[in-house]
Design a protein around this motif. Structure first.
Motif, short mmCIF file in Angstrom:
data_model
loop_
_atom_site.label_atom_id
_atom_site.label_comp_id
_atom_site.label_asym_id
_atom_site.label_seq_id
_atom_site.Cartn_x
_atom_site.Cartn_y
_atom_site.Cartn_z
N PHE A 92 0.79 -1.24 0.00
CA PHE A 92 0.00 0.00 0.00
C PHE A 92 0.82 1.29 0.00
N ILE A 93 2.12 1.19 0.19
CA ILE A 93 2.87 2.43 0.40
C ILE A 93 2.86 3.30 -0.86
N ASN A 94 2.70 4.60 -0.67
CA ASN A 94 2.67 5.53 -1.80
C ASN A 94 4.07 5.95 -2.23
N LEU A 95 4.89 6.30 -1.24
CA LEU A 95 6.25 6.77 -1.53
C LEU A 95 7.13 6.50 -0.31
N ILE A 96 8.29 5.90 -0.54
CA ILE A 96 9.27 5.70 0.53
C ILE A 96 10.34 6.77 0.37
N HIS A 97 10.45 7.66 1.39
CA HIS A 97 11.36 8.81 1.28
C HIS A 97 12.79 8.48 1.65
N SER A 98 13.02 7.30 2.21
CA SER A 98 14.25 7.09 2.97
C SER A 98 15.08 5.92 2.48
N VAL A 99 15.28 5.80 1.18
CA VAL A 99 16.15 4.74 0.67
C VAL A 99 17.60 5.19 0.81
N ASN A 100 18.34 4.47 1.67
CA ASN A 100 19.70 4.92 1.97
C ASN A 100 20.74 3.82 1.86
N LYS A 101 20.32 2.67 1.31
CA LYS A 101 21.26 1.55 1.10
C LYS A 101 20.81 0.74 -0.10
N LEU A 102 21.78 0.21 -0.81
CA LEU A 102 21.47 -0.61 -1.97
C LEU A 102 20.71 -1.88 -1.56
N SER A 103 21.09 -2.46 -0.42
CA SER A 103 20.43 -3.69 0.02
C SER A 103 18.95 -3.43 0.32
N VAL A 125 19.58 11.65 1.33
CA VAL A 125 20.95 12.16 1.24
C VAL A 125 21.29 12.92 2.52
N ASN A 126 22.45 12.59 3.06
CA ASN A 126 22.96 13.25 4.26
C ASN A 126 23.86 14.38 3.79
N VAL A 127 23.22 15.47 3.38
CA VAL A 127 23.94 16.55 2.71
C VAL A 127 25.04 17.12 3.60
N ALA A 128 24.72 17.32 4.87
CA ALA A 128 25.67 17.98 5.77
C ALA A 128 26.64 17.00 6.43
N ASN A 129 26.62 15.74 5.96
CA ASN A 129 27.54 14.74 6.53
C ASN A 129 27.47 14.63 8.04
N GLU A 130 26.26 14.59 8.56
CA GLU A 130 26.12 14.52 10.01
C GLU A 130 26.26 13.07 10.49
N GLU A 131 27.05 12.92 11.54
CA GLU A 131 27.29 11.61 12.15
C GLU A 131 25.98 10.95 12.57
N SER A 132 25.06 11.74 13.11
CA SER A 132 23.84 11.22 13.72
C SER A 132 22.75 10.89 12.70
N LYS A 133 22.98 11.17 11.43
CA LYS A 133 21.90 10.99 10.46
C LYS A 133 22.18 9.88 9.46
N GLN A 139 28.79 11.84 -2.65
CA GLN A 139 29.71 11.10 -3.53
C GLN A 139 29.45 9.59 -3.46
N ASP A 140 28.95 9.10 -2.32
CA ASP A 140 28.71 7.66 -2.20
C ASP A 140 27.54 7.20 -3.06
N PHE A 141 26.52 8.03 -3.18
CA PHE A 141 25.40 7.61 -4.04
C PHE A 141 25.88 7.51 -5.48
N ASN A 142 26.71 8.43 -5.89
CA ASN A 142 27.23 8.40 -7.27
C ASN A 142 27.88 7.06 -7.61
N LEU A 143 28.51 6.44 -6.61
CA LEU A 143 29.20 5.17 -6.85
C LEU A 143 28.23 4.02 -7.14
N GLU A 144 27.00 4.15 -6.70
CA GLU A 144 26.06 3.02 -6.80
C GLU A 144 24.92 3.23 -7.80
N ILE A 145 24.92 4.37 -8.45
CA ILE A 145 23.80 4.69 -9.34
C ILE A 145 23.51 3.61 -10.36
N LEU A 146 24.56 3.08 -10.97
CA LEU A 146 24.33 2.12 -12.04
C LEU A 146 23.58 0.90 -11.55
N GLU A 147 23.82 0.53 -10.30
CA GLU A 147 23.06 -0.58 -9.71
C GLU A 147 21.58 -0.21 -9.58
#
Ligand SMILES: *Cc1c(COP(=O)(O)O)cnc(C)c1O
Length: 225
Positions: A92-103, A125-133, A139-147
């Motif tokens: 039923f989900i309409n949109l998942i906002h939080s995809v943060n891993k390829l797995s 995307v953790n734009v501000a590179n915060e430890e807690s988020k 740059q890491d997403f760019n490495l996995e785009i093709l997958e």
């Protein structure tokens, strides 16, 4: 006028006032703080896009309104999503906002296929590179785009970020405009302008996010305070 109604109207006014393209903006009422009665009040005011950050609660609330057939609600998942929980929302989900891993993406793609549907997602995307988020570093997403481009039942509609907890307008503006530029670059290089959504802006910072091009704002506290 009820408080909830008043607050919703204020946000709707702000969308017109601050966005460059108000007609494109979706206002997600984040209902994680409240129960069904308050949600009904939100629906009565014409807001049918709702966001939750816990699997158990989104499922309970989804079922409650489905059984009563009250309105055609679009349920978005905005929290950190564990792979083994995807199956509970895949139908039923309409949109998942939080995809943060390829797995995680792989699991969503698989569960969507089982349901014979395509699930729309945003890349967090953790734009501000915060430890807690959570979320990809740019740059890491760019490495996995093709997958990501190989998935058939997962459709990437755009990007999502949570800004740092600060009142410093310069920092916030910089985070939001960085996400917008990232979307533009991805569109140019890989997505042929298919990325349309920028989910950014919460109660404390949605006006700045709108000015910087948000197409989805996620507002909770401001509605229910
Ligand atoms: C809770 C939450 C919101 C809403 O935050 P408010 O400050 O209450 O408006 C937005 N996005 C995410 C991911 C959240 O968890």
């Amino acid at each position: 006028m009820s408080k909830i109604k008043e607050n919703i109207q204020e946000v709707l006014e702000d969308i017109k006032k601050y966005s460059l393209y108000p007609e494109k903006v979706k206002f997600i009422a984040v209902t994680k703080y409240v129960r069904e009665e308050e949600i009904e009040e939100v629906l009565k005011n014409g807001i049918f896009n709702l966001g939750e950050n816990r699997i158990q609660l989104i499922k309970e609330k989804y079922l409650y309104f489905k059984e009563r057939n009250i309105a055609d609600i679009k349920w978005d998942f905005i929290g950190n999503l564990q792979k083994n929980k995807v199956k509970y929302i895949a139908d039923f989900i309409n949109l998942i906002h939080s995809v943060n891993k390829l797995s995680l993406a792989k699991e969503i793609d698989k569960r969507a296929r089982e349901q014979n549907r395509i699930i729309d997602v945003l890349i967090e995307v953790n734009v501000a590179n915060e430890e807690s988020k959570e979320g990809y570093k740019i740059q890491d997403f760019n490495l996995e785009i093709l997958e990501y481009l190989k998935f058939k039942n997962l459709n990437i509609k755009g990007l999502m970020t949570m800004a740092p907890y600060t009142k410093d307008e310069k920092i916030l503006r910089n985070v939001f405009s960085t996400l917008r530029k990232m979307k533009d670059e991805l569109n140019e290089k890989y997505f042929d302008n298919k990325l349309t959504e920028l989910s950014m802006g919460m109660s404390g910072d949605y006006k700045i996010a709108l000015e910087e091009g948000a197409t989805i704002i996620r507002v909770g506290t401001k509605i229910f305070e």
